[in-house]
Structures are given as structure tokens and as C-alpha cells.
Enzyme design. Structure first.
Site, PDB file in Angstrom:
ATOM      1  CG  ASP A 120     -14.274  29.306 -60.228  1.00  0.00           C
ATOM      2  OD1 ASP A 120     -13.647  28.559 -61.009  1.00  0.00           O
ATOM      3  OD2 ASP A 120     -15.496  29.196 -60.010  1.00  0.00           O
ATOM      4  N   GLY A 132     -13.825  20.302 -66.763  1.00  0.00           N
ATOM      5  CA  GLY A 132     -12.809  19.574 -67.513  1.00  0.00           C
ATOM      6  C   GLY A 132     -13.184  19.310 -68.962  1.00  0.00           C
TER       7      GLY A 132
HETATM    8  O1  LIG Z   1     -16.830  25.768 -64.077  1.00  0.00           O
HETATM    9  C1  LIG Z   1     -15.649  26.016 -64.331  1.00  0.00           C
HETATM   10  C2  LIG Z   1     -15.056  25.828 -65.720  1.00  0.00           C
HETATM   11  O2  LIG Z   1     -15.448  24.642 -66.285  1.00  0.00           O
HETATM   12  P1  LIG Z   1     -14.753  24.101 -67.637  1.00  0.00           P
HETATM   13  O3  LIG Z   1     -13.794  23.035 -67.222  1.00  0.00           O
HETATM   14  O4  LIG Z   1     -15.883  23.577 -68.481  1.00  0.00           O
HETATM   15  O5  LIG Z   1     -14.062  25.252 -68.318  1.00  0.00           O
HETATM   16  N1  LIG Z   1     -14.835  26.511 -63.351  1.00  0.00           N
HETATM   17  O6  LIG Z   1     -15.370  26.824 -62.151  1.00  0.00           O
HETATM   18  C3  LIG Z   1     -13.405  26.717 -63.593  1.00  0.00           C
HETATM   19  C4  LIG Z   1     -12.569  25.864 -62.622  1.00  0.00           C
HETATM   20  C5  LIG Z   1     -12.788  24.393 -62.827  1.00  0.00           C
HETATM   21  C6  LIG Z   1     -11.633  23.688 -63.542  1.00  0.00           C
HETATM   22  O7  LIG Z   1     -11.718  23.795 -64.906  1.00  0.00           O
HETATM   23 NA    NA Z   2     -17.607  30.515 -59.674  1.00  0.00          NA
HETATM   24 ZN   LIG Z   3     -16.813  25.440 -61.617  1.00  0.00          ZN
END
Ligand SMILES: O=C(COP(=O)(O)O)N(O)CCCCO
Ligand code: NA
Ligand SMILES: [Zn+2]
Length: 305
Positions: free
Chosen positions: A80, A179
Site C-alpha cells: 500500500d 483517517g
Molecule cells: O486508503 C487507505 C485507508 O483509508 P482509511 O483511513 O479510510 O481506512 N489506505 O491506503 C490505508 C493507509 C492510510 C492510513 O489509514
Molecule cells: Na493501495
Molecule cells: Zn490510501
């Protein structure tokens, strides 16, 4: 079985459902994700950020990879927000079957260049790639149109980007943000823009910042001693609509973080004498499993494995 991102996301886009991409940082989170996927016969993507790789390393990656190999449903391990070519290649060497190169903060041409480098290397090793175009970030309703456009993914540019990079799936900026604080009331997600992009771009689309931050979980977190402001996330109905319009991968991290922390706080608050890790992390794992189950039902991936 351990599969690539394409193995999971191409059927999802074609079937007009989305698959949860859940962030993990430890064994219990990974178990909540994969065991729930098996219970619901759902494909699933387990993802690790660069921070999670720093925290858990090959030990954590191996937990995911081993559980994926033994799993009765398709599981991909995804990097990610990979921040560089080197980061993506390192993840592939660690056994990841899907990698994101997030060069969306660079100008278009540089994003294309960086993304294409990763695509060429990853495809040579049979690994799928996620790229991002547009600036992720909460957009308040009151934001004037041209400011919105500066942020959000331009459909015509997306066509060009996909052609020039060969990316397998595309993270688009549609008003969501990472977030717990995604806006006021019902955070804005640009469904019209998603539909437009999906009419021009055939590859699976990815929604970041898609935790629902459910009010009851936020309240349980507070009641257990947690401190959090007026947190709000993306509405279930909006995600269901987005899945109809070509969103095939939906990223969820914050909801799992809230569930894990709420579960642990509740045990420690209720039983100050408790110091058996299984009694502390077990309930947290159960609460995370409920979060994963809810999301899979919302996204429509149940029974698709
Ligand atoms: O797009 C997301 C997740 O988003 P969300 O914060 O809505 O769970 N991610 O890529 C996860 C890492 C980001 C920090 O949370
Ligand atoms: Na991703
Ligand atoms: Zn993200």
C-alpha cells in the site's frame, strides 16, 4: 490460495462488486481479515504500508503469505502506497503479489515515468500494479469547482495515464481522504466522476480513504476511554454505488484500527487485573472480524470466491 491483484480485481470490476483491501500490522489483524473472508467465501486483499513493513518486516509478510497459501479463498498481499521503484521491487522480493506505486504527488509526466518503470519490472515477474492519479484529500462541499478539479482525477487524463503506464488498476481521487475525519455530516464522494472515469477506463478502479468510521464504533471507542473528535467516514450506500460504477478495490485501515483499539481498551478497562495477552487481543480480533464482515457485505464480495 495466494493470487495476484488482477486475479481478484478483474472479476470484481466485471461483476460490479468491490473487494476490501484491509491493512494489517500483526497476526490478529491478519487472522480477522482472512478468517472472515473464508467464512463469507469472499476474495480479499491484505495490504501492508511501508510503515507496516518497517514494523513487522518479513515476519509479518510471511504470516500473510503462509495464511494465504493455506486459505480456501483467493488472497493477494499488496504493498500500500509504495513510495518508490525500490520500495515496490523490495516488496516483490518479499513475496508481495500486488504493489502500489504512488507517484501521484509528482507532475503527470513524472508520475507516468515512475509508474511505467514499476509496471515493466512487476509484469516481468507476474505481479500486478496499482498506480494513483489525482490528489487524495477531503473535499468539503463548499469547495469551489476549479479547486475541486485541481484535486480530483480528471477522466480524460486518466485515459492517457492508463495507456501510457500500463497500470493494472488505478487509484482515483474522488474526494475521500485517509483517517477518521473525512468531512462533516456525510463526507463527499464524487460518484458522478467515478461513473465518468469508469465509462472511459476499463481497468479496475481503487477507492482510498474508504473507512466508514461508524458512529457506534466511535462511541464505543470513547466509552472505553479513547479520545477522538467528530470522526466520520464514507457512507455504506455511497460505497455500494461506487462499486456499481467500477470501483473494484476499497481500502480500509482506520476502521480496523478503531476496532482493535476499542477491543483492547474495553478489556483493560473492565478487568484491570487482566494480563493474559489472549484475553486482551482475542476480543479485539473478534471486533475486527465484525468490521471486516460488515465491509464485505457492503461491497458485495460475499460468496464471490
Ligand atoms: O486508503 C487507505 C485507508 O483509508 P482509511 O483511513 O479510510 O481506512 N489506505 O491506503 C490505508 C493507509 C492510510 C492510513 O489509514
Ligand atoms: Na493501495
Ligand atoms: Zn490510501
Amino acid at each position: 490460495m495466494l493470487v495476484t491483484g488482477n486475479d481478484i480485481l478483474i472479476p470484481a470490476r466485471a461483476g460490479k462488486y468491490a473487494v476490501g483491501a484491509f491493512n494489517t500490522n500483526d497476526m490478529e489483524i491478519t487472522q480477522a481479515i482472512i478468517h472472515t473472508a473464508e467464512k463469507l467465501r469472499s476474495p480479499v486483499m491484505v495490504q501492508m504500508s511501508e510503515g507496516a513493513i518497517k514494523y513487522g518486516g518479513q515476519d509479518l509478510a510471511d504470516i500473510v503469505i503462509d495464511m494465504a497459501h493455506r486459505s480456501s479463498v483467493p488472497v493477494a498481499l499488496h504493498l500500500d502506497h509504495g513510495s518508490s521503484y525500490d520500495s515496490a521491487l523490495k516488496a516483490i522480493k518479499m513475496g508481495f503479489t500486488s504493489v502500489m506505486i504512488d507517484a501521484s504527488h509528482y507532475p503527470f509526466e513524472e508520475n507516468v515515468h515512475e509508474t511505467r518503470r514499476v509496471v515493466e519490472a512487476a509484469h516481468a515477474m507476474g505481479i500486478s500494479v496499482e498506480a494513483e492519479l489525482g490528489r487524495l484529500g477531503g473535499i468539503e462541499e463548499h469547495v469551489v469547482v476549479d479547486e475541486k478539479d485541481a484535486f480530483l482525477t480528471d477522466p480524460e487524463e486518466a485515459v492517457k495515464f492508463v495507456e501510457e503506464t500500463g497500470t493494472d488498476y488505478l487509484a482515483i481521487a474522488i474526494g475521500t481522504s485517509h483517517g477518521a475525519y473525512k468531512g462533516k455530516g456525510r463526507p463527499f464522494i464524487d460518484l458522478v466522476r467515478i461513473k465518468r472515469i469508469s465509462e472511459l477506463v476499463a481497468i479496475p478502479l481503487v477507492a482510498h480513504g474508504s473507512s466508514g468510521v461508524p458512529a457506534e464504533l466511535v462511541q464505543r471507542f470513547r466509552d472505553a476511554g479513547g479520545e477522538i473528535g467528530d470522526a466520520v467516514g464514507i457512507a455504506d450506500e455511497d460505497l455500494q454505488q461506487a462499486a456499481q460504477y467500477g470501483i473494484a478495490k476499497v481500502n480500509v485501515d482506520t476502521d480496523l484500527r478503531l476496532a482493535m483499539t476499542t477491543g483492547v481498551r474495553e478489556v483493560l478497562k473492565k478487568n484491570p487485573k487482566e494480563f493474559d495477552p489472549r484475553k486482551i487481543f482475542g476480543p479485539a480480533r473478534d471486533l475486527m472480524s465484525q468490521v471486516v464482515e460488515h465491509k464485505m457485505r457492503v461491497l458485495g464480495s460475499v460468496g464471490k470466491a
